[in-house]
Design an enzyme around this catalytic site. Structure first.
Site, mmCIF file in Angstrom:
data_model
loop_
_atom_site.group_PDB
_atom_site.id
_atom_site.type_symbol
_atom_site.label_atom_id
_atom_site.label_comp_id
_atom_site.label_asym_id
_atom_site.label_seq_id
_atom_site.Cartn_x
_atom_site.Cartn_y
_atom_site.Cartn_z
ATOM 1 N N LYS A 45 -0.913 32.140 -54.093
ATOM 2 C CA LYS A 45 -2.256 32.550 -53.735
ATOM 3 C C LYS A 45 -2.619 31.963 -52.662
ATOM 4 C CE LYS A 45 -5.851 31.843 -57.416
ATOM 5 N NZ LYS A 45 -6.328 33.267 -57.503
HETATM 6 N N1 PMP Z 1 -3.981 38.581 -59.485
HETATM 7 C C1 PMP Z 1 -4.836 38.436 -58.822
HETATM 8 C C2 PMP Z 1 -4.720 38.800 -57.177
HETATM 9 C C3 PMP Z 1 -5.701 37.105 -58.808
HETATM 10 O O1 PMP Z 1 -6.497 36.563 -57.903
HETATM 11 C C4 PMP Z 1 -5.754 36.430 -59.995
HETATM 12 C C5 PMP Z 1 -6.820 35.511 -60.437
HETATM 13 N N2 PMP Z 1 -5.961 34.065 -60.018
HETATM 14 C C6 PMP Z 1 -4.767 37.150 -61.098
HETATM 15 C C7 PMP Z 1 -4.115 37.962 -60.785
HETATM 16 C C8 PMP Z 1 -4.874 36.396 -62.544
HETATM 17 O O2 PMP Z 1 -4.281 34.950 -62.504
HETATM 18 P P1 PMP Z 1 -4.317 33.999 -63.373
HETATM 19 O O3 PMP Z 1 -4.248 34.297 -64.528
HETATM 20 O O4 PMP Z 1 -3.471 32.888 -63.159
HETATM 21 O O5 PMP Z 1 -5.947 33.573 -63.139
#
Ligand code: PMP
Length: 317
Positions: free
Chosen positions: A161
């Site tokens: 991230k």
């Molecule tokens: N893909 C992207 C690109 C994101 O930014 C997110 C949000 N965090 C997700 C998927 C979903 O991840 P999570 O379930 O861990 O929030």
């Protein structure tokens, strides 16, 4: 907490008034995008006057792994990160749903273009969500297939991230919005479906839930992982993690995006084609109800996915 005014942040190893959480214009993360972040949620259960963090250890583990990809060796364990967050939530006196943004950034102020000798720092900020979600849309979303491609693992890994790579998400989402859609599905460089701009994607075809694998240039979503478990264990639905063709999105019976912000957001149209009958699907609704029961602490079988902030605070404190 006082209405929607956030008063505090975690910054430089302590809870400080928000206005003191400032970074220099020379900061490397600002100049080159070298920060990583988490997006977490806390859910307020008014009946119990309890605030539940959803899978914070998974978020902190992914945060540290994202940091490691950028050679940012943060001097915190997941337990210490949780403790810092709890101190912040405690100081703020949060009594509503809340979005949480932990950020690990390179605090160096040199313009050298490398990741060596980075000085990682942690900041945590809060955003109250008094009106529910911030991505969802009644009746389901209308998405397009983005003309952009997902950042690929050999360029900037989507599994981390990483702040800089969100330029990709912002391009995808803004262009979709300008074209009149709510969001977009983005393809990876081999032409298969990766995910949405800031959420993972599931399709349902003939009762089978299908989602791209974690090797498809997607973020390894924590809600995605939770839903795979719920579909298989609680709802007895087959899940396939496999490459997904673009045209499968046109033929799906149901479709939804999922993530911390999105929770479970139904997609009911793709490029002016209805998904199934164009209504929110039955499995999507069932799964969404199940998920919401869990995050608010109403399902005793999944309490190990939650950290109760106030009980933990008393136990630690
Ligand atoms: N893909 C992207 C690109 C994101 O930014 C997110 C949000 N965090 C997700 C998927 C979903 O991840 P999570 O379930 O861990 O929030």
């Amino acid at each position: 907490m006082s209405e929607n005014n956030v008063r505090y942040a975690w910054f430089d190893g302590a809870v400080v008034p928000l206005e003191q959480a400032k970074i220099s214009v020379h900061n490397q993360a600002l100049q080159y995008g070298t920060s990583v972040f988490a997006g977490m949620r806390a859910y307020w259960n008014a009946e119990r006057e309890q605030l539940y963090l959803f899978r914070p250890f998974d978020h902190f583990e992914r945060l540290l792994q994202s940091a490691a990809l950028l050679r940012l060796d943060l001097n915190y364990t997941p337990a210490q990160l949780l403790q810092s967050l709890i101190e912040l939530l405690q100081a703020e006196g949060v009594d509503c749903n809340c979005y949480i943004r932990p950020l690990v950034y390179a605090a160096n102020e040199s313009l050298g273009v490398h990741l060596l000798d980075s000085r990682p720092e942690l900041a945590i900020t809060l955003m109250p969500l008094r009106d529910g979600g911030f991505v969802s849309k009644a009746g389901g979303m209308h998405v397009c297939i983005s003309a952009w491609r997902r950042v690929e693992d050999n360029a900037i890994p989507a599994r981390g991230k990483i702040a800089g790579s969100y330029v990709n998400s912002l391009m995808i989402r803004s262009d979709a919005m300008l074209a009149g859609y709510d969001d977009a599905i983005v393809l990876n460089n081999d032409g298969h479906i990766a995910e949405c701009s800031v959420a993972n994607l599931f399709l349902v075809r003939k009762g089978v839930a299908i989602t791209p694998p974690v090797t498809a240039d997607v973020l390894e979503g924590i809600v995605r992982r939770s839903l795979i478990h719920l579909l298989q264990e609680a709802l007895n639905v087959e899940v396939q993690e496999r490459p997904v063709d673009r045209t499968e999105a046109y033929l799906a019976d149901e479709m939804f995006m999922c993530g911390t912000g999105a929770e479970i957001t139904p997609i009911t149209r793709v490029e002016h084609r209805p998904v199934g009958d164009g209504e929110i699907g039955a499995l999507t609704s069932r799964l969404s109800q199940r998920f919401l029961d869990i995050v608010y602490g109403r399902d005793s079988r999944y309490m190990d996915w939650l950290e109760p902030v106030f009980a933990l605070q008393r136990a630690v404190g």
